[in-house]
Design a protein around this motif. Structure first.
Motif, PDB file in Angstrom:
ATOM      1  N   LYS A  44     -51.238 -50.241 -90.153  1.00 36.41           N
ATOM      2  CA  LYS A  44     -49.940 -50.466 -89.519  1.00 36.41           C
ATOM      3  C   LYS A  44     -49.271 -49.117 -89.208  1.00 36.41           C
ATOM      4  O   LYS A  44     -49.306 -48.196 -90.015  1.00 36.41           O
ATOM      5  N   TRP A  46     -46.004 -46.551 -88.049  1.00 30.57           N
ATOM      6  CA  TRP A  46     -44.602 -46.340 -88.396  1.00 30.57           C
ATOM      7  C   TRP A  46     -43.746 -46.301 -87.129  1.00 30.57           C
ATOM      8  O   TRP A  46     -42.684 -46.880 -87.066  1.00 30.57           O
ATOM      9  N   LYS A 178     -39.164 -39.652 -93.875  1.00 29.95           N
ATOM     10  CA  LYS A 178     -40.037 -40.137 -92.816  1.00 29.95           C
ATOM     11  C   LYS A 178     -39.695 -41.580 -92.418  1.00 29.95           C
ATOM     12  O   LYS A 178     -39.646 -41.920 -91.234  1.00 29.95           O
ATOM     13  N   TRP A 179     -39.443 -42.389 -93.405  1.00 27.23           N
ATOM     14  CA  TRP A 179     -39.122 -43.805 -93.148  1.00 27.23           C
ATOM     15  C   TRP A 179     -37.843 -43.916 -92.302  1.00 27.23           C
ATOM     16  O   TRP A 179     -37.797 -44.626 -91.293  1.00 27.23           O
ATOM     17  N   MET A 182     -38.616 -42.354 -88.712  1.00 31.13           N
ATOM     18  CA  MET A 182     -39.530 -43.154 -87.876  1.00 31.13           C
ATOM     19  C   MET A 182     -38.868 -44.450 -87.405  1.00 31.13           C
ATOM     20  O   MET A 182     -39.110 -44.903 -86.296  1.00 31.13           O
ATOM     21  N   ASN A 183     -38.041 -45.033 -88.255  1.00 38.02           N
ATOM     22  CA  ASN A 183     -37.370 -46.260 -87.827  1.00 38.02           C
ATOM     23  C   ASN A 183     -36.421 -45.994 -86.658  1.00 38.02           C
ATOM     24  O   ASN A 183     -36.198 -46.867 -85.828  1.00 38.02           O
ATOM     25  N   ARG A 186     -38.770 -45.930 -83.703  1.00 41.21           N
ATOM     26  CA  ARG A 186     -39.634 -47.106 -83.541  1.00 41.21           C
ATOM     27  C   ARG A 186     -39.154 -47.924 -82.341  1.00 41.21           C
ATOM     28  O   ARG A 186     -37.950 -48.205 -82.233  1.00 41.21           O
ATOM     29  N   LEU A 193     -39.490 -51.093 -89.882  1.00 38.97           N
ATOM     30  CA  LEU A 193     -40.356 -51.069 -91.062  1.00 38.97           C
ATOM     31  C   LEU A 193     -39.458 -51.115 -92.291  1.00 38.97           C
ATOM     32  O   LEU A 193     -38.514 -50.325 -92.401  1.00 38.97           O
ATOM     33  N   GLU A 197     -42.547 -51.796 -97.150  1.00 35.54           N
ATOM     34  CA  GLU A 197     -43.762 -51.625 -96.333  1.00 35.54           C
ATOM     35  C   GLU A 197     -44.123 -50.146 -96.190  1.00 35.54           C
ATOM     36  O   GLU A 197     -45.281 -49.752 -96.336  1.00 35.54           O
ATOM     37  N   ALA A 198     -43.093 -49.345 -95.906  1.00 32.41           N
ATOM     38  CA  ALA A 198     -43.330 -47.909 -95.728  1.00 32.41           C
ATOM     39  C   ALA A 198     -43.904 -47.307 -97.007  1.00 32.41           C
ATOM     40  O   ALA A 198     -44.828 -46.491 -96.964  1.00 32.41           O
ATOM     41  N   PHE A 202     -47.470 -45.525 -97.296  1.00 30.81           N
ATOM     42  CA  PHE A 202     -47.495 -44.117 -97.703  1.00 30.81           C
ATOM     43  C   PHE A 202     -48.425 -43.924 -98.910  1.00 30.81           C
ATOM     44  O   PHE A 202     -49.231 -42.997 -98.945  1.00 30.81           O
ATOM     45  N   SER A 207     -50.169 -42.916 -93.124  1.00 27.29           N
ATOM     46  CA  SER A 207     -48.994 -42.350 -92.463  1.00 27.29           C
ATOM     47  C   SER A 207     -49.481 -41.145 -91.671  1.00 27.29           C
ATOM     48  O   SER A 207     -50.534 -40.589 -91.984  1.00 27.29           O
TER      49      SER A 207
END
Ligand code: PAP
Length: 329
Positions: A44, A46, A178-179, A182-183, A186, A193, A197-198, A202, A207
């Motif tokens: 999946k 990110w 990062k989460w 990236m969101n 996205r 995410l 899940e992240a 990770f 990732s």
């Protein structure tokens, strides 16, 4: 000097480099890419729907995979090249600014420094984006990459021709940074995410340029074997004692700070110029964008969130912290 990133659109590997790559070779890389892509393991994504695993590393199937193949097949390093190597969200922006300012300190005054009007990412061309006009850059070239040490071509590592500055950071802070980042990037058509899940992705290594731990270990081992070629830094140390680290950086880059520079406070000026407080409040970093490709355009402000040590813990549960610490130890 031209601060613009050299045409980093990686949608096709179609760039020539130094005029030395003929189109047959580029064609071969393109064919190999098309051949291998459908058979690569998928995870999946990110920022994109999927990541693919190639030679043990997880990459976006378009830009990052093509970039890595381009570097492996076509990049012609110079013995004087210096790379800033990082895993995303470990302090790339900060270290780019510090490296650029340290390296060019006799060239620019602090009152009208390029970093006051240019996002640090524009100061060091990003190798993985297949830049096609690097030959225009005088030696020594300062470049950046996210590619793991073990996947770099031998011409850059085994022959020990290039030097690398690497920075690592507490994985909990990397994950959360990062989460959140990236969101923001996205695409709307993909559901955001969740942190859970992240976290799972990770920890499993899925990732960009992951697994994180392999990335760090590759550069760490290289720094032990050839400390004169790989300078291994920690975000946390840089926060704690920025002047000490900047002096080490100066030495590694071949430009040690003289006693006179030290007494004139040049090191502290660089630290101040590149500080989170200063950079994040500059107009260019508050309101301009970085165009990485036709699809990827990032608001510069997203590169500056909190810039703190330990912030990740406030997002993670005790169990998550325990698990990530266990993987790390
Ligand atoms: P990138 O991979 O997208 O380039 P990168 O610069 O490696 O990101 O990492 C961004 C992190 O560095 C952010 O951390 P945070 O989310 O925990 O806040 C960002 O705030 C932090 N950062 C950026 N500039 C600086 C700086 N000058 N000093 C300290 N931290 C910084």
């Amino acid at each position: 000097m031209d601060f613009s990133l050299p045409s980093p659109d990686c949608n096709t590997i179609s760039k020539t480099y130094n005029g030395q790559i003929n189109s047959d070779l580029i064609q071969k890389t393109n064919e190999r890419y098309r051949e291998i892509l459908p058979n690569l393991p998928r995870g999946k994504g990110w920022m994109t729907e999927h990541l693919v695993q190639y030679q043990g590393v997880w990459l976006t199937p378009n830009a990052a995979l093509k970039g890595l193949m381009w570097v492996q097949d076509h990049f012609k390093p110079r013995s004087t090249d210096i790379f800033l190597a990082t895993f995303p969200k470990t302090g790339t922006t900060w270290l780019k600014a510090l490296t650029f300012a340290t390296f060019n300190r006799t060239r620019y005054g602090f009152a009208d420094h390029p970093l006051l009007t240019t996002v640090p990412h524009r100061c060091l061309p990003f190798l993985d984006a297949c830049p096609n006009d690097l030959d225009g850059f005088p030696s020594p070239r300062l470049l950046s990459t996210h590619i793991p040490y073990t996947l770099l071509p031998n011409s850059m590592t085994v022959n020990r021709s290039c030097r690398f500055v690497y920075i690592c950071r507490d994985p909990k802070d990397v994950l959360v940074s990062k989460w959140l980042f990236m969101n923001k990037l996205r695409p709307k058509e993909l559901a955001p995410l969740s942190l859970e899940e992240a976290f799972e992705l990770f920890c499993q290594g899925i990732s960009h340029y992951g697994p994180y731990w392999d990335h760090v270990l590759g550069y760490w081992k290289a720094s032990l074997e050839t400390p004169e070629k790989v300078l291994f830094l920690k975000y946390e140390e840089l926060k704690e004692e920025p002047s000490v680290v900047v002096k080490r950086l100066g030495e590694f880059l071949g430009h040690p700070f003289s006693l006179q520079e030290e007494s004139e406070g040049v090191v502290e000026e660089i630290v101040k110029l590149c500080s989170f407080e200063n950079l994040s409040n500059l107009e260019v970093n508050k309101s301009s964008v970085l165009k990485l490709s036709t699809q990827i355009i990032i608001d510069n402000r997203h590169f500056f969130r909190k810039g703190k040590v330990g912030d990740g813990k406030s997002y993670l549960t005790d169990e998550m912290i325990k698990r990530i610490n266990e993987i790390t130890s």
